[in-house]
Design an enzyme around this catalytic site. Structure first.
Site, mmCIF file in Angstrom:
data_model
loop_
_atom_site.group_PDB
_atom_site.id
_atom_site.type_symbol
_atom_site.label_atom_id
_atom_site.label_comp_id
_atom_site.label_asym_id
_atom_site.label_seq_id
_atom_site.Cartn_x
_atom_site.Cartn_y
_atom_site.Cartn_z
ATOM 1 C CE LYS A 76 1.531 12.060 2.143
ATOM 2 N NZ LYS A 76 1.406 10.938 3.076
ATOM 3 C CD GLN A 120 0.696 11.093 6.714
ATOM 4 O OE1 GLN A 120 0.248 11.008 5.566
ATOM 5 N NE2 GLN A 120 1.991 11.135 6.947
ATOM 6 C CG ASP A 143 0.300 5.453 1.702
ATOM 7 O OD1 ASP A 143 1.064 6.285 1.185
ATOM 8 O OD2 ASP A 143 -0.370 5.666 2.730
HETATM 9 N N1 GUN Z 1 3.889 8.555 7.341
HETATM 10 C C1 GUN Z 1 5.141 8.802 6.899
HETATM 11 N N2 GUN Z 1 5.253 8.537 5.582
HETATM 12 C C2 GUN Z 1 4.044 8.108 5.179
HETATM 13 C C3 GUN Z 1 3.538 7.684 3.934
HETATM 14 O O1 GUN Z 1 4.230 7.647 2.910
HETATM 15 N N3 GUN Z 1 2.218 7.333 3.920
HETATM 16 C C4 GUN Z 1 1.445 7.344 5.041
HETATM 17 N N4 GUN Z 1 0.176 6.948 4.923
HETATM 18 N N5 GUN Z 1 1.895 7.730 6.221
HETATM 19 C C5 GUN Z 1 3.181 8.109 6.290
#
Ligand code: GUN
Length: 315
Positions: A76, A120, A143
């Site tokens: 990211k 996350q 998100d």
């Molecule tokens: N863990 C797995 N996929 C995601 C996601 O798309 N966003 C976040 N914040 N955590 C995750």
């Protein structure tokens, strides 16, 4: 839900083998599509900055040292660089208290320089994930996990859409997959993928007839055999087999399970929810793993961050 990038996506013997109504299948290349979209985002960012506007800023909160989460967050941050965004990574040990994490969320909510942020997942067991998600200001919830965004998406209002379903919709659009009046089966009912995906597929303009199957469904195979589009997000490696699909189906594989692989330096490889070698020859279009949905997920997070910076959905 991202994935390690790789250029190897398909056994050469499978490329172009007979299958599907047209006699061949084609790969839906998420990696290439994501690269195109990130270049489009960067161009827009540079236009905004040249006109005196603010460079979008994404913050990511990472708790602990889970290998998968580390990789996702690293990717990211790299995507932010590719898009010309500012990024901030906030790291905490997994003994952080819930109160301390909520205080961090509060600081990010009130930081005028941060346009959007993510925490996350998964979080350590002693922290209530839902409480943390609901503490995030929905206007910075890139998100799309906050109930306000989830609810607005459900009723068709502008909002941050969860990145994986948004990325899948974008792939279907860019690869001209007909959805209107088509039967779409979604395998999996998670809050992050299955549920929002079902809502997006049935919304006006997409117009699919949607069935959601899950671990307790008794007619899963029969439903799949009738599907024009199958979106596999059930979290079971190689779950969708060749005898579960009809010729000409479009298959989207959301699975990214790490399975041991002694040949790889990392000791593992990513396995999708689709038995690719068995299903691909029957499909008209199919996503590989890796290189399909994963890169699109990160890319849609970037789109959401750009939208947050532009106050596209909320003031
Ligand atoms: N863990 C797995 N996929 C995601 C996601 O798309 N966003 C976040 N914040 N955590 C995750």
């Amino acid at each position: 839900m991202s994935e390690k990038q790789s250029s190897k996506v398909i056994a050469p013997s499978l490329i172009g083998r007979a299958g599907g109504e047209s006699g061949t299948f084609s790969l839906i290349d998420g990696k290439a599509t994501a690269a195109t979209i990130k270049a489009e985002i960067k161009e827009e960012v540079e236009r905004i900055v040249a006109a005196g506007g603010k460079r979008p800023h994404l913050a990511a909160v990472l708790v602990g040292h889970d290998g998968g989460s580390e990789t996702y967050v690293k990717n990211k941050v790299l995507a932010c660089e590719a898009c010309g965004f500012q990024s901030t990574l906030l790291r905490f040990e997994d003994d952080i208290t819930e109160a301390e994490l909520l205080a961090c969320v509060d600081r990010l909510n009130n930081d005028p320089d941060v346009d959007g942020f993510i925490v996350q997942l998964p979080l350590p067991k002693h922290i209530d994930e839902q409480k943390v998600i609901e503490a995030i200001d929905y206007r910075k919830d890139v998100d799309g996990f906050h109930p306000i965004n989830v609810g607005r998406v459900a009723i068709g209002l502008p909002a941050f859409i969860s990145a994986t379903p948004k990325g899948i919709l974008e792939l279907l659009r860019r690869y001209n997959v007909e959805t209107k009046g088509k039967k779409c089966v979604i395998l999996g009912r998670s809050n992050i993928v299955g549920k929002p995906m079902s809502q997006l597929m049935m919304q006006k303009g997409v117009d699919a007839t949607v069935t959601v199957c899950h671990s307790r469904s008794t007619t899963l195979k029969e439903e799949c055999l009738q599907a024009d589009i199958i979106i596999a997000a059930i979290g079971q490696p190689a779950f969708l087999k060749g005898d579960m699909v009809k010729p000409g189906v479009t298959v989207i594989d959301v699975g990214t399970t790490r399975v041991p692989d002694a040949i790889r330096k990392s000791g593992f490889r990513l396995q999708g929810d689709v038995d690719f070698d068995a299903v691909a020859p029957l499909a008209s279009k199919i996503t590989p793993v890796p290189g399909g949905v994963g890169p699109m997920t990160i890319c849609m997070l970037m789109q959401n961050t750009l939208a947050a910076g532009k106050h596209e959905y909320y003031d």
